[in-house]
Design a protein around this motif. Structure first.
Motif, PDB file in Angstrom:
ATOM      1  N   ALA A 232       7.977  17.767  60.874  1.00 57.02           N
ATOM      2  CA  ALA A 232       8.570  18.248  58.562  1.00 57.02           C
ATOM      3  C   ALA A 232       7.376  19.005  58.924  1.00 57.02           C
ATOM      4  CB  ALA A 232       9.097  17.975  58.878  1.00 57.02           C
ATOM      5  N   ASN A 233       6.192  18.464  58.242  1.00 54.55           N
ATOM      6  CA  ASN A 233       5.136  19.035  57.914  1.00 54.55           C
ATOM      7  C   ASN A 233       3.931  20.279  58.837  1.00 54.55           C
ATOM      8  OD1 ASN A 233       4.938  17.465  55.814  1.00 54.55           O
ATOM      9  ND2 ASN A 233       3.450  15.670  56.233  1.00 54.55           N
ATOM     10  N   ALA A 234       4.367  20.286  59.843  1.00 51.60           N
ATOM     11  CA  ALA A 234       3.820  21.251  61.229  1.00 51.60           C
ATOM     12  C   ALA A 234       5.001  22.503  61.019  1.00 51.60           C
ATOM     13  CB  ALA A 234       3.423  20.581  62.425  1.00 51.60           C
ATOM     14  N   SER A 235       5.823  22.185  60.835  1.00 51.89           N
ATOM     15  CA  SER A 235       7.196  23.436  60.911  1.00 51.89           C
ATOM     16  C   SER A 235       6.716  24.127  59.632  1.00 51.89           C
ATOM     17  CB  SER A 235       7.816  22.803  61.142  1.00 51.89           C
ATOM     18  OG  SER A 235       8.685  22.105  62.396  1.00 51.89           O
ATOM     19  N   ALA A 236       6.547  23.224  58.427  1.00 51.55           N
ATOM     20  CA  ALA A 236       5.951  23.877  57.243  1.00 51.55           C
ATOM     21  C   ALA A 236       5.148  24.971  56.967  1.00 51.55           C
ATOM     22  CB  ALA A 236       5.924  22.977  55.721  1.00 51.55           C
ATOM     23  N   THR A 237       4.234  24.052  57.905  1.00 44.91           N
ATOM     24  CA  THR A 237       2.399  24.598  57.958  1.00 44.91           C
ATOM     25  C   THR A 237       2.038  25.962  58.345  1.00 44.91           C
ATOM     26  OG1 THR A 237       1.211  22.898  57.758  1.00 44.91           O
ATOM     27  CG2 THR A 237       0.456  24.475  58.418  1.00 44.91           C
ATOM     28  N   LEU A 238       3.342  26.181  59.883  1.00 39.62           N
ATOM     29  CA  LEU A 238       3.869  27.675  60.505  1.00 39.62           C
ATOM     30  C   LEU A 238       4.821  28.280  59.501  1.00 39.62           C
ATOM     31  CD1 LEU A 238       4.252  25.486  63.873  1.00 39.62           C
ATOM     32  CD2 LEU A 238       2.336  26.708  62.848  1.00 39.62           C
ATOM     33  N   GLN A 239       4.773  27.928  59.032  1.00 39.41           N
ATOM     34  CA  GLN A 239       6.228  28.454  58.189  1.00 39.41           C
ATOM     35  C   GLN A 239       5.119  29.785  57.237  1.00 39.41           C
ATOM     36  OE1 GLN A 239       9.240  30.411  58.604  1.00 39.41           O
ATOM     37  NE2 GLN A 239       9.553  29.383  61.047  1.00 39.41           N
ATOM     38  N   ALA A 240       4.065  28.638  56.259  1.00 36.54           N
ATOM     39  CA  ALA A 240       3.743  28.933  55.688  1.00 36.54           C
ATOM     40  C   ALA A 240       1.941  30.021  54.888  1.00 36.54           C
ATOM     41  CB  ALA A 240       3.462  28.091  53.956  1.00 36.54           C
ATOM     42  N   HIS A 241       1.608  29.744  56.744  1.00 30.71           N
ATOM     43  CA  HIS A 241       0.772  30.690  57.837  1.00 30.71           C
ATOM     44  C   HIS A 241       1.012  32.229  57.594  1.00 30.71           C
ATOM     45  CE1 HIS A 241      -3.147  30.861  59.209  1.00 30.71           C
ATOM     46  NE2 HIS A 241      -3.003  31.181  60.489  1.00 30.71           N
ATOM     47  N   THR A 242      -0.383  33.189  56.753  1.00 26.26           N
ATOM     48  CA  THR A 242       0.469  34.220  57.271  1.00 26.26           C
ATOM     49  C   THR A 242       0.490  35.175  58.279  1.00 26.26           C
ATOM     50  OG1 THR A 242      -1.803  34.362  56.077  1.00 26.26           O
ATOM     51  CG2 THR A 242      -0.312  34.636  54.577  1.00 26.26           C
ATOM     52  N   TRP A 243      -0.902  34.510  59.224  1.00 24.26           N
ATOM     53  CA  TRP A 243      -1.581  35.402  60.528  1.00 24.26           C
ATOM     54  C   TRP A 243      -1.506  36.171  60.365  1.00 24.26           C
ATOM     55  CZ3 TRP A 243       0.722  31.225  64.194  1.00 24.26           C
ATOM     56  CH2 TRP A 243       1.367  30.451  63.318  1.00 24.26           C
ATOM     57  N   PRO A 244      -3.164  35.907  60.111  1.00 21.12           N
ATOM     58  CA  PRO A 244      -3.808  37.695  60.410  1.00 21.12           C
ATOM     59  C   PRO A 244      -3.965  38.107  61.179  1.00 21.12           C
ATOM     60  CG  PRO A 244      -5.191  34.757  60.105  1.00 21.12           C
ATOM     61  CD  PRO A 244      -3.906  35.312  60.182  1.00 21.12           C
ATOM     62  N   ALA A 260      -3.757  20.199  73.052  1.00 20.53           N
ATOM     63  CA  ALA A 260      -4.264  19.057  72.133  1.00 20.53           C
ATOM     64  C   ALA A 260      -3.537  17.603  71.719  1.00 20.53           C
ATOM     65  CB  ALA A 260      -4.695  19.178  70.599  1.00 20.53           C
ATOM     66  N   ASN A 261      -1.743  17.964  72.619  1.00 19.53           N
ATOM     67  CA  ASN A 261      -1.441  16.715  72.421  1.00 19.53           C
ATOM     68  C   ASN A 261      -0.252  16.710  73.875  1.00 19.53           C
ATOM     69  OD1 ASN A 261       1.003  15.125  71.852  1.00 19.53           O
ATOM     70  ND2 ASN A 261       2.414  16.762  70.945  1.00 19.53           N
ATOM     71  N   SER A 262      -1.245  15.038  73.970  1.00 15.21           N
ATOM     72  CA  SER A 262      -0.629  14.971  75.213  1.00 15.21           C
ATOM     73  C   SER A 262       1.572  14.213  75.582  1.00 15.21           C
ATOM     74  CB  SER A 262      -1.394  13.845  75.912  1.00 15.21           C
ATOM     75  OG  SER A 262      -1.007  12.863  74.984  1.00 15.21           O
ATOM     76  N   GLY A 263       1.911  14.290  74.312  1.00 17.46           N
ATOM     77  CA  GLY A 263       3.273  13.483  74.072  1.00 17.46           C
ATOM     78  C   GLY A 263       4.134  14.588  73.965  1.00 17.46           C
ATOM     79  N   ARG A 264       5.576  14.489  72.937  1.00 17.18           N
ATOM     80  CA  ARG A 264       6.293  15.459  73.526  1.00 17.18           C
ATOM     81  C   ARG A 264       6.336  16.029  71.263  1.00 17.18           C
ATOM     82  NH1 ARG A 264      11.443  14.300  76.244  1.00 17.18           N
ATOM     83  NH2 ARG A 264      11.183  13.742  78.089  1.00 17.18           N
ATOM     84  N   ASN A 265       5.745  14.984  70.579  1.00 13.89           N
ATOM     85  CA  ASN A 265       5.823  16.072  69.186  1.00 13.89           C
ATOM     86  C   ASN A 265       4.529  16.029  68.983  1.00 13.89           C
ATOM     87  OD1 ASN A 265       8.723  14.461  68.636  1.00 13.89           O
ATOM     88  ND2 ASN A 265       7.774  12.681  68.863  1.00 13.89           N
ATOM     89  N   ALA A 266       4.401  17.587  67.593  1.00 13.24           N
ATOM     90  CA  ALA A 266       2.910  17.978  67.414  1.00 13.24           C
ATOM     91  C   ALA A 266       3.239  17.651  65.898  1.00 13.24           C
ATOM     92  CB  ALA A 266       3.586  19.585  67.398  1.00 13.24           C
ATOM     93  N   THR A 267       1.728  17.325  65.217  1.00 11.62           N
ATOM     94  CA  THR A 267       1.438  17.012  63.887  1.00 11.62           C
ATOM     95  C   THR A 267       1.139  18.183  63.887  1.00 11.62           C
ATOM     96  OG1 THR A 267       0.312  15.745  64.161  1.00 11.62           O
ATOM     97  CG2 THR A 267       2.208  14.357  64.375  1.00 11.62           C
ATOM     98  N   ILE A 268       0.899  18.269  61.703  1.00 11.71           N
ATOM     99  CA  ILE A 268       0.084  19.224  61.352  1.00 11.71           C
ATOM    100  C   ILE A 268      -1.609  18.886  62.332  1.00 11.71           C
ATOM    101  CG2 ILE A 268      -1.042  18.000  59.696  1.00 11.71           C
ATOM    102  CD1 ILE A 268      -0.129  20.193  58.055  1.00 11.71           C
ATOM    103  N   GLU A 269      -1.634  18.192  62.283  1.00 12.99           N
ATOM    104  CA  GLU A 269      -3.351  17.228  63.191  1.00 12.99           C
ATOM    105  C   GLU A 269      -3.394  18.598  63.984  1.00 12.99           C
ATOM    106  OE1 GLU A 269      -1.282  15.165  62.249  1.00 12.99           O
ATOM    107  OE2 GLU A 269      -2.611  14.870  59.864  1.00 12.99           O
ATOM    108  N   HIS A 270      -2.356  18.255  65.128  1.00 10.91           N
ATOM    109  CA  HIS A 270      -2.520  19.839  66.310  1.00 10.91           C
ATOM    110  C   HIS A 270      -2.812  20.977  65.950  1.00 10.91           C
ATOM    111  CE1 HIS A 270      -0.208  15.868  68.095  1.00 10.91           C
ATOM    112  NE2 HIS A 270      -1.720  15.267  67.622  1.00 10.91           N
TER     113      HIS A 270
END
Length: 305
Positions: A232-244, A260-270
């Motif tokens: 949820a945090n990662a999705s919110a970060t992607l939506q809030a970013h202004t994509w220059p 950066a992620n070897s699993g299936r779930n991505a967090t904001i750290e990735h």
């Protein structure tokens, strides 16, 4: 009172750039939009697909100007045609005229090859010239392009039946360059018969989720593994970013997150997003999306490199 099943809400389908439904299906995601501003542009472009009038596409780096220019070429009138992509920064008049002559020959050869086809047999050979970064044209090449627009021929002689269409792109506003005398006013007026300002990704966030899903799946195919599911945090970060960097940045971001992620779930750290000071500026890296994506005709490309 009996419980009644509520009818599902029908969401409006994204508008798709016309003429591409049965072609290059893997890249159709680029031409589907739920953005009202881009939908208006696509509908206006749909009305001039069969025209050979010049088009000027303005917008930030990475927003898909070259991709749309190529789509205009491929979705245009049926007939033998060639595509010439010109990197205007440093290209000389000699390079341009030689490449244009070669593109004409490609179109003529296509006409002979497809002569048995009733549609192509009577269609004139045509060349679409895409001028990338048109404000960087040298003065002598500006004169050459102006002659091409006026006479449908360069210093080399073009066949009478040949059709020429110019599509120019720029990341800068043309008016200052015209006012300062760096770009010919008469050439600008001719190139801007139809002028469009493509919205950056931050102004068409309705399409972001579709891009994220596509680029995530693409990263999984390229690098192996599973498509990422974002927290949820990662999705919110992607939506809030202004994509220059617009679409190019979103693709790179998803590719880095996958690596950066070897699993299936991505967090904001990735997520590795551009810093805030770059958010309202165009990306400095050339956009991956501004490459030749399409294969029905070979793209002839000239540049100073």
């Amino acid at each position: 009172m009996l419980w009644q099943k509520r009818k599902p809400i029908k969401l409006p389908r994204p508008y798709c750039f016309p003429g591409l439904e049965l072609w290059q299906e893997g890249n159709l995601y680029l031409f589907e939009t739920s953005s009202p501003s881009l939908t208006r542009i696509y509908k206006k472009l749909a009305r001039i697909l069969n025209s050979h009038a010049p088009i000027l596409l303005c917008g930030e780096s990475g927003c898909g100007k070259i991709v749309i220019a190529q789509a205009l070429h491929h979705a245009g009138p049926a007939g033998p045609r060639a595509l010439l992509l010109v990197n205007c920064d440093g290209t000389t008049e000699t390079q341009f005229t030689q490449a244009f002559a070669h593109a004409l020959n490609e179109a003529k050869n296509a006409a002979h090859t497809n002569g048995k086809n009733s549609v192509r047999q009577h269609a004139p050979a045509s060349v679409t010239v895409i001028l990338r970064n048109v404000l960087a044209l040298a003065p002598e090449l500006q004169h050459c392009v102006l002659r091409l627009l006026q006479e449908k021929a360069t210093h080399i002689s073009a066949p009478e039946a040949a059709q020429v269409r110019l599509i120019a792109t720029t990341t800068k506003t043309p008016a200052p360059a015209v006012k300062q005398g760096h770009f010919r006013q008469d050439l600008y007026y001719r190139l801007s018969t139809y002028e469009f300002e493509l919205p950056p990704l931050r102004e068409r966030m309705e399409d972001l989720s579709a891009f994220i899903a596509h680029f995530s799946a693409k990263a999984a195919r390229q690098n192996g593994g599973h498509q990422l599911a974002f927290s949820a945090n990662a999705s919110a970060t992607l939506q809030a970013h202004t994509w220059p960097g617009n679409l190019a940045e979103s693709e790179d971001t998803l590719l880095r997150a996958h690596k950066a992620n070897s699993g299936r779930n991505a967090t904001i750290e990735h997520l590795d997003l551009a810093p805030a000071e770059l958010r309202h500026h165009a990306a400095t890296r050339p956009a991956n999306l501004d490459q030749a994506l399409f294969t029905p005709e070979r793209v002839l490309e000239i540049s100073s490199a």
